[in-house]
Scaffold this active site. Sequence first.
Site, PDB file in Angstrom:
ATOM      1  N   CYS A 118       0.811  -1.162   0.040  1.00 45.17           N
ATOM      2  CA  CYS A 118      -0.005   0.048  -0.101  1.00 45.17           C
ATOM      3  C   CYS A 118       0.730   1.193   0.097  1.00 45.17           C
ATOM      4  O   CYS A 118       0.293   2.356  -0.207  1.00 45.17           O
ATOM      5  CB  CYS A 118      -0.932   0.032   1.134  1.00 45.17           C
ATOM      6  SG  CYS A 118      -1.863  -1.615   1.182  1.00 45.17           S
ATOM      7  N   HIS A 259      -3.101   6.661   3.031  1.00 45.45           N
ATOM      8  CA  HIS A 259      -3.601   5.433   2.283  1.00 45.45           C
ATOM      9  C   HIS A 259      -5.111   5.138   3.050  1.00 45.45           C
ATOM     10  O   HIS A 259      -5.172   5.222   4.134  1.00 45.45           O
ATOM     11  CB  HIS A 259      -2.721   4.383   2.837  1.00 45.45           C
ATOM     12  CG  HIS A 259      -3.096   2.856   2.404  1.00 45.45           C
ATOM     13  ND1 HIS A 259      -3.584   2.676   1.291  1.00 45.45           N
ATOM     14  CD2 HIS A 259      -3.506   2.016   3.128  1.00 45.45           C
ATOM     15  CE1 HIS A 259      -4.017   1.662   0.764  1.00 45.45           C
ATOM     16  NE2 HIS A 259      -3.865   1.125   2.101  1.00 45.45           N
ATOM     17  N   ASN A 289     -10.033  -0.445  -0.169  1.00 45.77           N
ATOM     18  CA  ASN A 289      -8.587  -0.186  -0.227  1.00 45.77           C
ATOM     19  C   ASN A 289      -7.915  -0.824  -1.395  1.00 45.77           C
ATOM     20  O   ASN A 289      -7.969  -1.882  -1.666  1.00 45.77           O
ATOM     21  CB  ASN A 289      -7.896  -1.014   1.191  1.00 45.77           C
ATOM     22  CG  ASN A 289      -6.518  -1.211   1.127  1.00 45.77           C
ATOM     23  OD1 ASN A 289      -5.628  -0.788   0.389  1.00 45.77           O
ATOM     24  ND2 ASN A 289      -5.984  -1.711   2.292  1.00 45.77           N
TER      25      ASN A 289
HETATM   26  O1  UT7 Z   1      -3.843  -1.773   3.259  1.00 41.08           O
HETATM   27  C1  UT7 Z   1      -2.893  -2.558   4.263  1.00 41.08           C
HETATM   28  C2  UT7 Z   1      -3.359  -2.302   5.596  1.00 41.08           C
HETATM   29  N1  UT7 Z   1      -4.429  -2.932   6.194  1.00 41.08           N
HETATM   30  C3  UT7 Z   1      -5.170  -2.457   6.967  1.00 41.08           C
HETATM   31  O2  UT7 Z   1      -4.747  -1.208   7.510  1.00 41.08           O
HETATM   32  C4  UT7 Z   1      -6.269  -3.228   7.697  1.00 41.08           C
HETATM   33  C5  UT7 Z   1      -6.177  -2.919   8.908  1.00 41.08           C
HETATM   34  N2  UT7 Z   1      -7.259  -3.572   9.744  1.00 41.08           N
HETATM   35  C6  UT7 Z   1      -8.698  -3.332   9.850  1.00 41.08           C
HETATM   36  O3  UT7 Z   1      -8.758  -2.578   9.136  1.00 41.08           O
HETATM   37  C7  UT7 Z   1      -9.345  -3.891  10.665  1.00 41.08           C
HETATM   38  O4  UT7 Z   1      -8.824  -5.067  11.753  1.00 41.08           O
HETATM   39  C8  UT7 Z   1     -10.443  -5.092   9.905  1.00 41.08           C
HETATM   40  C9  UT7 Z   1     -11.561  -4.320   9.371  1.00 41.08           C
HETATM   41  C10 UT7 Z   1      -9.798  -5.950   9.237  1.00 41.08           C
HETATM   42  C11 UT7 Z   1     -11.218  -6.004  10.986  1.00 41.08           C
HETATM   43  O5  UT7 Z   1     -11.956  -4.988  11.917  1.00 41.08           O
HETATM   44  P1  UT7 Z   1     -11.520  -5.292  13.682  1.00 41.08           P
HETATM   45  O6  UT7 Z   1     -12.297  -4.205  14.335  1.00 41.08           O
HETATM   46  O7  UT7 Z   1     -10.275  -5.492  13.839  1.00 41.08           O
HETATM   47  O8  UT7 Z   1     -12.486  -6.604  13.673  1.00 41.08           O
HETATM   48  P2  UT7 Z   1     -11.954  -8.159  14.126  1.00 41.08           P
HETATM   49  O9  UT7 Z   1     -10.863  -8.591  13.033  1.00 41.08           O
HETATM   50  O10 UT7 Z   1     -11.308  -8.056  15.586  1.00 41.08           O
HETATM   51  O11 UT7 Z   1     -13.282  -8.837  14.176  1.00 41.08           O
HETATM   52  C12 UT7 Z   1     -14.276  -8.682  14.906  1.00 41.08           C
HETATM   53  C13 UT7 Z   1     -15.268  -9.526  14.700  1.00 41.08           C
HETATM   54  C14 UT7 Z   1     -14.916 -11.263  14.515  1.00 41.08           C
HETATM   55  O12 UT7 Z   1     -15.944 -11.896  14.846  1.00 41.08           O
HETATM   56  P3  UT7 Z   1     -15.953 -12.561  16.587  1.00 41.08           P
HETATM   57  O13 UT7 Z   1     -14.691 -13.461  16.664  1.00 41.08           O
HETATM   58  O14 UT7 Z   1     -15.597 -11.054  17.549  1.00 41.08           O
HETATM   59  O15 UT7 Z   1     -17.204 -13.199  16.660  1.00 41.08           O
HETATM   60  C15 UT7 Z   1     -14.830 -11.412  13.078  1.00 41.08           C
HETATM   61  O16 UT7 Z   1     -15.027 -12.716  12.704  1.00 41.08           O
HETATM   62  O17 UT7 Z   1     -15.705  -9.204  13.117  1.00 41.08           O
HETATM   63  C16 UT7 Z   1     -16.043 -10.406  12.399  1.00 41.08           C
HETATM   64  N3  UT7 Z   1     -15.739 -10.114  11.200  1.00 41.08           N
HETATM   65  C17 UT7 Z   1     -16.789  -9.797  10.511  1.00 41.08           C
HETATM   66  N4  UT7 Z   1     -18.162  -9.802  10.661  1.00 41.08           N
HETATM   67  C18 UT7 Z   1     -19.106  -9.387   9.407  1.00 41.08           C
HETATM   68  C19 UT7 Z   1     -14.857  -9.830  10.524  1.00 41.08           C
HETATM   69  N5  UT7 Z   1     -14.938  -9.537   9.024  1.00 41.08           N
HETATM   70  C20 UT7 Z   1     -16.327  -9.495   9.150  1.00 41.08           C
HETATM   71  C21 UT7 Z   1     -17.307  -9.100   8.008  1.00 41.08           C
HETATM   72  N6  UT7 Z   1     -18.434  -9.012   8.361  1.00 41.08           N
HETATM   73  N7  UT7 Z   1     -16.774  -8.573   6.826  1.00 41.08           N
END
Ligand code: UT7
Length: 332
Positions: A118, A259, A289
């Site tokens: 990125c 980004h 992204n």
């Molecule tokens: O460009 C390169 C750099 N990339 C980034 O900077 C991305 C950085 N990371 C993020 O933006 C975030 O970490 C995410 C958007 C990827 C995830 O958000 P989060 O608040 O960190 O969520 P999480 O991974 O901690 O997951 C929370 C919950 C999980 O469920 P449980 O285990 O709490 O029951 C996931 O399974 O959200 C669930 N989950 C979803 N639910 C509905 C993960 N993806 C989804 C989804 N829809 N698409």
Amino acid sequence: MHTPTETGTKIVGMGMCLPEKVLTNFDLEKIVETSDEWIRTRTGIQERRIIAKGQATSDLASEASKQALKNAGLKASDIDLIVVGTITPDMLFPSTACVVQRKIGAENAACFDISAACSGFTYALSIADGLIRSGQYRKALVIGAEALSPFLDWTERSTCVLFGDGAGACILVSTPQKEKGIIASYLGSDGTYADILGIPAGGSAIPPTHESIDARLHTLKMEGSEVFKIAVRTMCDAVFEIAKRAGMKATDIDCLIPHQANLRILQAVAERVEIPLEKLFLNLQRYGNMSAASTAVAMYEAWEAKKFTPGSNTVLVAFGGGLTWASVWIKW
Ligand code: UT7
């Protein structure tokens, strides 16, 4: 033999190209167990663009480049350097920059790709700036282009909802003026985090096999919450560092082009560097992204929206797989 007689660089044209197909959060609800509400509130993304079958990164990059050349009033043959930031090249080699060279007819250019995920466009801009300042080149075409959608695991909701395809390009030329244009740049990396964001297979470590395909190792993997925390920290550091290198303060920034990974990351960055969110140019709601293309497309759109007034200060700041981070200070 080139001698470094001109010591500055400035951007004289920009362009972008996005695939026509729009994939909304509601479309994704039909593909994986997700909801528009989750995607919007956890990321800020509402829709993204997806390349057509048969379309490649170089197609998007070439269209963006033609527009940038037109806006700069230059011909492709005027360009003597092409640098493409991409992690989704048309193929392992030749470089996508060489493919773009052929497609636009830039026969006088030296061409190569930069792999910084990125941060790729910001890295490419910094490298082109350095090569022009060294006196070796005078007119560079700098591109951030990605076709990520073929590399997503469309059964994995934690990644497939985040990314999109697109390309942005700019023309960077030498100028005797040092007080305007690219004032400073900063590049950083930390390979100890190489495993938390990437596409594991397809290179020499894990060449393509039936097994690697069955295991979905050719698709993007990310430890999202770990990446999130490091993204906030390194993007803030990159903003403070570039302000220091430019002899300015973070609060002098008129337009911050970050980004576009996640709105919550950008809110946290804005708060920590004490820049109002309104000064950040945001387009992730429409495109998701787009990796290296994100800052390139955002810069084009900010320019089109007349955010770059004479004398104003713009900072590009990016973060991505590698891990890598980068920032560039531009005075218009
Ligand atoms: O460009 C390169 C750099 N990339 C980034 O900077 C991305 C950085 N990371 C993020 O933006 C975030 O970490 C995410 C958007 C990827 C995830 O958000 P989060 O608040 O960190 O969520 P999480 O991974 O901690 O997951 C929370 C919950 C999980 O469920 P449980 O285990 O709490 O029951 C996931 O399974 O959200 C669930 N989950 C979803 N639910 C509905 C993960 N993806 C989804 C989804 N829809 N698409």
